[in-house]
Design an enzyme around this catalytic site. Structure first.
Site, PDB file in Angstrom:
ATOM      1  N   HIS A  99     117.790 -96.941 -86.451  1.00 10.40           N
ATOM      2  CA  HIS A  99     116.380 -96.880 -86.855  1.00 10.40           C
ATOM      3  C   HIS A  99     116.264 -97.408 -88.280  1.00 10.40           C
ATOM      4  O   HIS A  99     117.104 -97.099 -89.135  1.00 10.40           O
ATOM      5  CB  HIS A  99     115.862 -95.439 -86.764  1.00 10.40           C
ATOM      6  CG  HIS A  99     114.368 -95.379 -86.876  1.00 10.40           C
ATOM      7  ND1 HIS A  99     113.716 -95.607 -88.063  1.00 10.40           N
ATOM      8  CD2 HIS A  99     113.409 -95.160 -85.950  1.00 10.40           C
ATOM      9  CE1 HIS A  99     112.410 -95.524 -87.852  1.00 10.40           C
ATOM     10  NE2 HIS A  99     112.197 -95.248 -86.575  1.00 10.40           N
ATOM     11  N   GLU A 167     111.305-102.213 -82.394  1.00  9.20           N
ATOM     12  CA  GLU A 167     110.425-101.585 -83.374  1.00  9.20           C
ATOM     13  C   GLU A 167     110.276-102.500 -84.591  1.00  9.20           C
ATOM     14  O   GLU A 167     111.111-102.447 -85.511  1.00  9.20           O
ATOM     15  CB  GLU A 167     111.039-100.264 -83.855  1.00  9.20           C
ATOM     16  CG  GLU A 167     111.191 -99.214 -82.797  1.00  9.20           C
ATOM     17  CD  GLU A 167     111.034 -97.819 -83.406  1.00  9.20           C
ATOM     18  OE1 GLU A 167     110.162 -97.094 -82.930  1.00  9.20           O
ATOM     19  OE2 GLU A 167     111.751 -97.500 -84.346  1.00  9.20           O
TER      20      GLU A 167
HETATM   21  P1  PGA Z   1     105.414 -94.384 -85.565  1.00  5.86           P
HETATM   22  O1  PGA Z   1     107.006 -94.332 -85.628  1.00  5.86           O
HETATM   23  O2  PGA Z   1     105.028 -94.210 -84.137  1.00  5.86           O
HETATM   24  O3  PGA Z   1     104.953 -93.233 -86.431  1.00  5.86           O
HETATM   25  O4  PGA Z   1     104.989 -95.709 -86.107  1.00  5.86           O
HETATM   26  C1  PGA Z   1     107.795 -94.939 -84.640  1.00  5.86           C
HETATM   27  C2  PGA Z   1     109.245 -94.823 -84.987  1.00  5.86           C
HETATM   28  O5  PGA Z   1     109.596 -94.936 -86.161  1.00  5.86           O
HETATM   29  O6  PGA Z   1     110.089 -94.599 -84.105  1.00  5.86           O
END
Ligand code: PGA
Length: 250
Positions: A99, A167
């Site tokens: 992440h 992401e």
């Molecule tokens: P968010 O975070 O939905 O608050 O943008 C997603 C993540 O970091 O997995």
């Protein structure tokens, strides 16, 4: 075989230990009922300290437990780190790795993936470009660079299941998210690239970054998307419930 869609709740460090347990005690019967009646696989990823208590409550439910990271070493003198074997003992079926908020090095992410697979934990490997990389037109190149070591590790570990979480860094926690058209093209390219390393049925692709109950429907129409990784939206039970229902209907 058609797999259920995934909804993964990444609670980050938003709740304290006590707040997480209180949330779980209050909502797990309804969540578990939801996961039983809807064709959705629901994974909750709380902070490390909560994992033993989550194991106790969720053991006989369809809800799955995930961790938010793990060490890239199997054991040893690594202060502050948590081993994949410990996560296995705590009943984690999934673990998020790479992440962007963890600032992990790419080579460590591949090692984490291998250790998780060795322990029969499904890695949720995050990939994503920064805004500067997107503006420089480097998105595909960056995603492939991030994917390659992870997919090689998966190949070498005889992986049976891996989740790739796309992401974009610029979409995490910002309220800004990609257009459905752009996301569709990228997801197609990601799956195509993954298929050079692993059989399609071993890979699921989820999207994460500012997902909520208002914007997720348009992305559900993208056939390459197998679910969502939620941050903020997963903290509010009513919002999470709405998303689970939308995903199961989508
Ligand atoms: P968010 O975070 O939905 O608050 O943008 C997603 C993540 O970091 O997995």
């Amino acid at each position: 075989m058609q797999k259920n869609k995934l909804v993964i709740a990444n609670w980050k460090m938003e709740f304290s230990h006590k707040q997480s347990i209180d949330w779980l005690k209050l909502y797990y019967p309804e969540l578990s009922q939801l996961a039983t009646t809807q064709p959705v696989e629901l994974v909750v990823c709380p902070g490390f300290t909560c994992l033993p208590e989550f194991k106790k409550y969720l053991i006989n439910t369809p809800l799955q437990i995930g961790a938010q990271d793990c060490s890239s070493y199997p054991h040893g003198p690594y202060t502050g780190q948590v081993a994949a074997t410990s996560l296995k003992e705590l009943n984690c079926h999934y673990c998020i790795i790479g992440h962007s908020e963890t600032h992990s090095l790419t080579e460590h992410i591949a090692k984490k993936a291998a250790l998780l697979m060795h322990n029969k934990i499904v890695p949720i490997a995050c990939i994503g470009e920064t805004l500067a990389e997107k503006q420089a037109g480097k998105t595909v190149e960056i995603l492939q660079q991030q994917l390659t070591p992870i997919l090689r590790a998966a190949q070498e570990s005889n992986c049976t299941q891996i989740i790739i979480a796309y992401e974009p860094v610029w979409a995490i926690g910002t309220g800004v998210a990609p257009e459905a058209y752009d996301l569709k093209i990228l997801c197609h390219q990601i799956k195509l690239y993954c298929s050079q390393f692993l059989d399609a049925d071993k890979i699921r692709l989820v999207y994460g970054g500012s997902v909520n109950s208002k914007n997720c429907e348009k992305w559900l129409k993208i056939p390459e998307i197998d679910g969502f990784l939620l941050g903020k939206a997963s903290l509010d039970f009513q919002e999470l419930k709405k998303i689970v229902v939308l995903v199961s209907n989508g």
